[in-house]
Design an enzyme around this catalytic site. Structure first.
Site, PDB file in Angstrom:
ATOM      1  CG  ASP A 287      -9.740   0.446   5.460  1.00  0.00           C
ATOM      2  OD1 ASP A 287      -8.907  -0.480   5.396  1.00  0.00           O
ATOM      3  OD2 ASP A 287      -9.719   1.295   6.369  1.00  0.00           O
TER       4      ASP A 287
HETATM    5  C1  BGC Z   1      -7.064  -0.025   8.079  1.00  0.00           C
HETATM    6  C2  BGC Z   1      -6.263   0.690   7.012  1.00  0.00           C
HETATM    7  C3  BGC Z   1      -5.142  -0.203   6.543  1.00  0.00           C
HETATM    8  C4  BGC Z   1      -5.718  -1.513   6.049  1.00  0.00           C
HETATM    9  C5  BGC Z   1      -4.678  -2.472   5.513  1.00  0.00           C
HETATM   10  C6  BGC Z   1      -7.465  -1.424   7.664  1.00  0.00           C
HETATM   11  O1  BGC Z   1      -8.019  -2.142   8.703  1.00  0.00           O
HETATM   12  O2  BGC Z   1      -8.202   0.749   8.393  1.00  0.00           O
HETATM   13  O3  BGC Z   1      -5.780   1.899   7.514  1.00  0.00           O
HETATM   14  O4  BGC Z   1      -4.401   0.448   5.562  1.00  0.00           O
HETATM   15  O5  BGC Z   1      -6.381  -2.149   7.126  1.00  0.00           O
HETATM   16  O6  BGC Z   1      -3.883  -2.998   6.492  1.00  0.00           O
END
Ligand code: BGC
Length: 741
Positions: A287
């Site tokens: 993430d």
């Molecule tokens: C979130 C994810 C997301 C990623 C990309 C993160 O902050 O937890 O769910 O896919 O950002 O945008």
């Protein structure tokens, strides 16, 4: 011939060859081809494939890497997210393919969570449809639009089970139940990926957030997770597993710790569970900056150590952290990471790029003509409308206030009635709220301008009561009041935890004032989590849970209110009476002192609130009523190799046609460890005309009764069970059966 051309040509040859091969030999052939590409790669280029940067089009996290275009050119960045449109992704792809040394095509990721341009209801809302075909279609439409706009990878589905309504991200999941969550996870993966990743109507899915991200302590996003391994394996793991079994080829490691180790550095989660137990063959992406965050977690002293920990745990790609970019080469040179770790990671990533058809045609996903045709196509808008109406849950309907009758004078109250932005919910991807109609617009279109009086009354947040008199005046002129209340779409989703889950601001206060007028009041709710609606439930005659229903939400709400569609949604998360009951979920354990004991004091209960929720899991009304016969079992003794069929006759006993989600639960009465009082094991949505009956049959096989036993082996235990069938988890018919040795 340049090396770049060699790569492209070899890859193209491979692609056509593997179209005719079986899955296993296809995998083998791709691996051979990947090897031939990897032999040409420098260490820097390999590390480049393990790097994912956000573009500056859309920012979904705290930091922004500048200069990503140059890194693509140098071969230091093999993947981009948050860039879209066919034209822009084509431009970036051209740089990768024509200007980098080897010309390896880019992956383009984006959070296509519940739609790309045409937005569907938030995922929690979709799950309330219990309609797997509709949910799969929603994912397919989203993939089709995204795939035409340059995207080949979505960061979805979110498979995090959650019993925590304070946590804003419950809006992105499928609710509290592992069985339903697993079915929905598989449907979404199949919707996004189809049967062939190289198809231009599909994109790569990403199972997130691995793992147990849905159980943050105190409901605060990113907070620690602490649960027993048994709960993890039996309750939280199944939807991730189902998504992987459905063929998902990427997985995102989560922000949270699990058993004291951040998931992004957890060898247990990313290797022992994900690869060895679940047999996952795709690649793992972190993430957003979650490698770097391991320093804050306190398991490593610096980012370099964090990178080493992540790589050894099983992380193949670093999202936005720049840790692999900065430290991987040195760590390899110093022997702190074996070269095999990098080779395996690059192999997996390139493998997926081959599967997506990118080596055959790097521009497969950037097609302006297709983009024009697909985005907001009438068929896609229809699909969004269809899921939106199916996602709505009728929570109350006293005295048949609903459906409204065409021509009735309706007072529409509330800021949310006019907000198109809120209809889209969080993660609206490329959705455009200027393109849409509000609830008020749609009610006017349906019921005639002259029959609709609007007053805002109050905002969705804040203390301003200045609009109350106008709202009361509007309501006085009307036959019925429709008040749209709830949360701003920003109040759920990421980083949107709440310490109270009431309807915000003075909305309920205005509802109270309207109630004093003694006119029928319909409350339409927009929210991304279960709310405490105890007061609203007393004040309103009818309540419709509409979630954040997407691009076609205004029309879908209007049609449900006026009975063009008879609501059929059922809650997939329990709605508490009071915040103090949280976490509250239907698959609780009985305890040693259950509430039904005669002793008035010494039992598991609250002294100031009942134990049971306001609205249980699986609950939802219809404009008609359904009667359930007693359950018939094909046998009361289930043998190890046998199966048991449980049937009920369901009849539409009301005055309109309707759909009912018939639900089947079981309870294992005695186990080597305590067992839940109910567990969902099957459901079927049936459509019934007035007076019509249908027999609904569920098949129970022993494997469906397995769990992690006292010694942590997985399997069944013989003994007595109960089986329940009903229209929600509370109101059920019940029989007993025995599982034989
Ligand atoms: C979130 C994810 C997301 C990623 C990309 C993160 O902050 O937890 O769910 O896919 O950002 O945008």
């Amino acid at each position: 011939m340049t090396k770049k051309l060699v790569v492209t040509i070899l890859a193209a040859a491979l692609f056509s060859a593997c179209n005719h091969s079986t899955q296993t030999s296809e995998e083998k052939r791709i691996d051979e081809k990947v090897d031939s590409v990897m032999r040409l790669m420098t260490i820097d280029e390999k590390i480049g494939q393990m790097v994912l940067y956000t573009s500056d089009w859309d920012v979904t996290g705290p930091s922004l890497k500048k200069g990503y275009i140059d890194e693509i050119r140098k071969g230091n960045c093999g993947n981009i997210f948050n860039a879209h449109t066919a034209a822009y992704t084509r431009k970036l792809q051209k740089i990768a393919v024509e200007e980098s040394r080897l010309g390896i095509p880019l992956l383009f990721g984006y959070d296509v969570i519940h739609g790309h341009k045409t937005i569907f209801p938030i995922s929690l809302g979709e799950s309330a449809s219990w309609d797997l075909a509709a949910i799969e279609k929603s994912a397919r439409v989203s993939a089709t639009e995204a795939a035409a706009s340059g995207i080949n990878w979505t960061f979805a589905p979110m498979c995090d089970i959650s019993v925590e309504p304070r946590w804003g991200r419950v809006s992105e999941g499928a609710g509290e139940d592992p069985y339903l969550g697993s079915k929905i996870a598989a449907a979404r993966v199949h919707g996004f990926q189809g049967d062939n990743l190289g198809d231009t109507l599909t994109i790569l899915a990403c199972v997130k957030h691995f793992a147990a991200y849905g159980a943050p302590t105190a409901g605060r996003d990113y907070n620690t997770v602490d649960m027993s391994e048994r709960v993890f394996l039996d309750t939280y793991l199944p939807p991730y597993k189902a998504a992987i079994d459905a063929g998902a080829m990427s997985v995102m490691s989560s922000f949270n710790e699990y058993d004291g180790v951040p998931a992004t550095g957890s060898h247990y989660l990313l290797t022992d569970i994900l690869r060895k137990k679940l047999g996952f063959k795709g690649f793992v992406v972190t993430d957003y900056t979650s490698i770097n965050e391991m320093v804050n977690h306190g398991v490593v002293a610096n980012e370099k150590e964090a990178g080493i920990m992540a790589a050894k745990a099983g992380v193949d790609m670093d999202m936005q952290g720049e840790v692999y970019f900065k430290y991987m080469k040195k760590a390899l040179e110093d022997g702190l990471i074996p070269m095999k770790v990098v080779n395996d990671a690059v192999n997996r990533i390139l493998h997926v790029k081959f599967m997506l058809g990118l080596f055959k045609d790097p521009y497969l996903y950037c097609n302006e003509a297709r983009e024009k045709r697909e985005v907001y196509s009438p068929a896609h808008l229809d699909a969004s409308y269809d899921v939106a109406k199916k996602s709505m849950v009728l929570l109350k309907n006293a005295n048949h206030v609903l459906p409204l009758k065409k021509g009735e004078k309706i007072a529409v109250i509330g800021e949310l009635a006019t907000s198109t932005r809120d209809l889209l919910g969080s993660w609206k991807a490329a959705g455009d709220w200027n393109f849409m109609k509000s609830i008020l617009d749609e009610i006017k279109t349906y019921n005639g301008d002259a029959n609709v009086i609007y007053a805002e009354g109050c905002k969705k947040e804040g203390e301003d009561r200045g609009g109350f008199p106008a709202a009361l005046a509007a309501a006085r002129k009307a036959d019925k009041i429709v008040m749209v209340i709830g949360e701003s779409c920003e109040w759920s989703g990421e980083a949107s935890s709440r310490t109270n889950i009431n309807v915000p601001g003075v909305q309920t206060e205005l509802l109270e004032k309207l109630k004093a007028l003694n006119k029928p009041i319909v409350v339409v709710l927009m929210n991304g989590r279960p709310l405490v609606l105890t007061k609203e439930n007393e004040l309103a005659d009818a309540m419709l849970e509409a979630w954040f229903p997407g691009t076609m939400g205004g029309k879908a709400i209007t049609h449900v209110l006026f009975g063009e569609y008879n609501p059929s949604g059922k809650l997939t998360m329990t709605f508490p009476r009071a915040l103090g009951q949280v976490p509250i979920f239907y698959y609780e354990k009985n305890t040693g002192r259950p509430i039904y004991l005669a002793n008035p004091k010494y039992k598991s209960r609250y002294i100031d609130c009942p134990n049971d929720p306001l609205f249980p899991f699986g609950y939802g009304l219809s404009y008609t009523t359904f009667a359930y016969s007693d359950i018939k079992l094909s046998t009361t003794e289930l043998t190890a190799e046998g199966e048991l069929k449980a049937s009920v006759n369901v009849t539409n006993t009301g005055n309109v046609a309707g759909e009912e989600v018939v639900q089947c639960y079981v309870r294992d009465l005695v186990g080597s460890v305590t067992r839940p009082v109910k567990e969902l094991k099957g459901f079927e949505k049936v459509a019934l005309k007035v007076g019509e009956s249908k027999v609904v049959t569920f098949t129970i096989k022993p494997a469906m009764l397995a769990f992690h036993r006292a010694d942590m082996t997985y399997g069944t235990e013989p003994g007595d069970f109960k089986l329940f069938i009903g229209g929600n988890s509370r109101d059920v018919k019940e029989v007993g059966f025995k599982l034989k040795e």
